[in-house]
Scaffold this motif. Sequence first.
Motif, PDB file in Angstrom:
ATOM      1  N   SER A   1       8.810  -8.438  -1.471  1.00 38.92           N
ATOM      2  CA  SER A   1       7.817  -7.412  -1.795  1.00 38.92           C
ATOM      3  C   SER A   1       6.436  -8.040  -1.865  1.00 38.92           C
ATOM      4  O   SER A   1       6.287  -9.224  -2.148  1.00 38.92           O
ATOM      5  CB  SER A   1       8.164  -6.748  -3.124  1.00 38.92           C
ATOM      6  OG  SER A   1       8.107  -7.689  -4.174  1.00 38.92           O
ATOM      7  N   LEU A   2       5.439  -7.234  -1.550  1.00 44.25           N
ATOM      8  CA  LEU A   2       4.045  -7.649  -1.652  1.00 44.25           C
ATOM      9  C   LEU A   2       3.355  -6.690  -2.612  1.00 44.25           C
ATOM     10  O   LEU A   2       3.826  -5.571  -2.814  1.00 44.25           O
ATOM     11  CB  LEU A   2       3.368  -7.596  -0.279  1.00 44.25           C
ATOM     12  CG  LEU A   2       4.008  -8.409   0.847  1.00 44.25           C
ATOM     13  CD1 LEU A   2       3.251  -8.185   2.158  1.00 44.25           C
ATOM     14  CD2 LEU A   2       4.027  -9.888   0.510  1.00 44.25           C
ATOM     15  N   LYS A   3       2.233  -7.129  -3.164  1.00 37.61           N
ATOM     16  CA  LYS A   3       1.556  -6.295  -4.159  1.00 37.61           C
ATOM     17  C   LYS A   3       0.147  -5.896  -3.736  1.00 37.61           C
ATOM     18  O   LYS A   3      -0.445  -6.527  -2.890  1.00 37.61           O
ATOM     19  CB  LYS A   3       1.511  -7.040  -5.489  1.00 37.61           C
ATOM     20  CG  LYS A   3       2.887  -7.186  -6.094  1.00 37.61           C
ATOM     21  CD  LYS A   3       2.866  -7.984  -7.371  1.00 37.61           C
ATOM     22  CE  LYS A   3       4.287  -8.173  -7.880  1.00 37.61           C
ATOM     23  NZ  LYS A   3       4.335  -9.078  -9.012  1.00 37.61           N
ATOM     24  N   ASP A   4      -0.359  -4.877  -4.412  1.00 38.70           N
ATOM     25  CA  ASP A   4      -1.746  -4.384  -4.204  1.00 38.70           C
ATOM     26  C   ASP A   4      -2.008  -3.909  -2.795  1.00 38.70           C
ATOM     27  O   ASP A   4      -2.778  -4.546  -2.077  1.00 38.70           O
ATOM     28  CB  ASP A   4      -2.787  -5.450  -4.596  1.00 38.70           C
ATOM     29  CG  ASP A   4      -2.678  -5.851  -6.050  1.00 38.70           C
ATOM     30  OD1 ASP A   4      -2.398  -4.968  -6.873  1.00 38.70           O
ATOM     31  OD2 ASP A   4      -2.880  -7.043  -6.356  1.00 38.70           O
ATOM     32  N   PRO A   5      -1.467  -2.817  -2.330  1.00 38.40           N
ATOM     33  CA  PRO A   5      -0.497  -1.957  -3.010  1.00 38.40           C
ATOM     34  C   PRO A   5       0.921  -2.497  -2.866  1.00 38.40           C
ATOM     35  O   PRO A   5       1.183  -3.311  -1.979  1.00 38.40           O
ATOM     36  CB  PRO A   5      -0.655  -0.639  -2.249  1.00 38.40           C
ATOM     37  CG  PRO A   5      -1.055  -1.057  -0.874  1.00 38.40           C
ATOM     38  CD  PRO A   5      -1.864  -2.303  -1.024  1.00 38.40           C
ATOM     39  N   PHE A   6       1.813  -1.993  -3.714  1.00 33.99           N
ATOM     40  CA  PHE A   6       3.192  -2.475  -3.697  1.00 33.99           C
ATOM     41  C   PHE A   6       3.907  -2.008  -2.426  1.00 33.99           C
ATOM     42  O   PHE A   6       3.798  -0.845  -2.040  1.00 33.99           O
ATOM     43  CB  PHE A   6       3.949  -1.965  -4.926  1.00 33.99           C
ATOM     44  CG  PHE A   6       5.335  -2.529  -5.039  1.00 33.99           C
ATOM     45  CD1 PHE A   6       5.540  -3.809  -5.537  1.00 33.99           C
ATOM     46  CD2 PHE A   6       6.436  -1.781  -4.637  1.00 33.99           C
ATOM     47  CE1 PHE A   6       6.816  -4.340  -5.631  1.00 33.99           C
ATOM     48  CE2 PHE A   6       7.721  -2.308  -4.727  1.00 33.99           C
ATOM     49  CZ  PHE A   6       7.906  -3.592  -5.229  1.00 33.99           C
ATOM     50  N   ARG A   7       4.603  -2.915  -1.764  1.00 33.38           N
ATOM     51  CA  ARG A   7       5.435  -2.533  -0.614  1.00 33.38           C
ATOM     52  C   ARG A   7       6.584  -3.520  -0.492  1.00 33.38           C
ATOM     53  O   ARG A   7       6.446  -4.688  -0.872  1.00 33.38           O
ATOM     54  CB  ARG A   7       4.635  -2.425   0.684  1.00 33.38           C
ATOM     55  CG  ARG A   7       3.964  -3.697   1.181  1.00 33.38           C
ATOM     56  CD  ARG A   7       2.509  -3.753   0.760  1.00 33.38           C
ATOM     57  NE  ARG A   7       1.707  -4.615   1.606  1.00 33.38           N
ATOM     58  CZ  ARG A   7       0.672  -5.318   1.176  1.00 33.38           C
ATOM     59  NH1 ARG A   7       0.320  -5.305  -0.087  1.00 33.38           N
ATOM     60  NH2 ARG A   7      -0.033  -6.055   2.014  1.00 33.38           N
TER      61      ARG A   7
END
Length: 533
Positions: free
Chosen positions: A254-260
């Motif tokens: 997952s990656l953040k800012d925005p969450f995906r």
Amino acid sequence: MQYAYRQAVAGYKQLLANSEKQKDRHNWFLCAERFKAVYTAQPDGPWSDDAIFMIGDLYAKLSQRSSGVNDKHEALDYFSRLLRRYPHSPHAPEAREAIARLRERKKSTKIIVNGGQAEPEAEPAPEPAPEPATEKTETQTVPSAKAQKESPDRRGLARVEDLRVWSNPDYTRVVIDVEDEVEYSYRLLRKDPSIGKPPRLYVDVSPARIGADLERIVPIGDDLLTNARAAQHMPDVVRVVLDIKTIDDFKIFSLKDPFRVVLDVNGEIGRQPKSKRSVQAKTKPGEKLPDNSLAKQFVLGVNRIVIDPGHGGRDPGAVGYYSGVLEKNVTLELSRRLAEKLRQRVGCEVLLTRNEDKFLSLEERTAIANTKRADIFISVHANAHPNKRVSGVETYFLNLATDNESIRVAARENATSAKNISDLEMILNDLMNNSKINESTALADHVQRSMVHHLSNRYPVRDNGVKQAPFYVLLGAEMPCILVEVAFISNPKECQRLNTEAYQESVADAIVKGVENYIESITPTTAWLGSGS
Ligand SMILES: [Zn+2]
């Protein structure tokens, strides 16, 4: 560091002594966070293996109390990580025992799925979901958006907003965009001929609900996957299912800012050695190749280079010292020059991830390099620092950051916080399998050296060296890949230079020379007679 570790252990003991505290999951996570901080501050430090072990132990204990499958999955994950990264840790035997115990618990509750075919043991998977329910839910009609809006369950649920897919016959990247940070778990279901079901990979996202505008079935239809489907599996769980034709391997993170949530799926073709794939020089009729380039390409399979001009569109990147100078424009101009020079001098096909002023997500840039089967991937950027006097060139490859300055650069380029970089580092080792780390280091080395050497003939250039950090744009790239910070746009002199044709030409020339040197360094001298490996 010893102090931080002792503090974390003190917190751990307090938690285990207080049954009231144990009832709140938040307290467990807080405790794990303290150990994470010890690890990320010094991944190779004397307390890093202890910290990882303690996090595993916390999740294992939490999983005994909770019915959630994620906790056990996390525990397995941390214990496995300990064994992989620190095989000689004094905690290793304990970690092995803990893994065995956790798996034993899984077996005792295991529900036979798909005609009794076992899940691969090496892959710590979440608890099996009752398959009959799974099958039913996967085929049932998804409630209408209107019905969902009327449901009281939707309060507090994050919307799953988009399902984005990039694909070629042997590689697919699926990105699940979620409104807020949520938990996710995944599971690979083997083929079940008795009910005519293909293998499926699913990801459960919770607490979440389907967004009104979400396209629920995204047809893919290549050799690897047929569809990506999203459905409201349970009142608070959105399940994304990939229908698979052939699968060799997958990664999820997952990656953040925005969450995906990002899923990379490889087919069997994608893992074939280069020599088995058709390797041909890509030239237009009448176009002449530079001397020797065909030989190089044939041997190395450097057919295609993807250049990624950083930022674009609504993301201006770093803002220059002089008004009007923006990173997104400088990187595009520079990348165009670089692409042209590479075509002429290396004689291979060169693609740009963007050739106009438009926004591209970081994960899409990697997806382009992977789906185009690039042999080299270069992301072009300009650096910035609050201190206007800071200057110089630096080249990055993907790995754990080794200093705070690299973390700062990665946080800026990832458009996220330094804390999120630490979180990412926790999972990075698992994502580095099959990544071309040695090749990437060599490529970074050649490009950095060439930039410093070539540019310093005309400009005073500070050599900030080859560095490493976890850049989103390099995550999951399947070829040697680097990120180049060609100058500090925040520095008055370098900002002015960056905006000139002469400097851009020099930087492009220098990068090309670096790429050429890299190719030469890995070319066997008996090119045509060698094994070609
Ligand atoms: Zn940038």
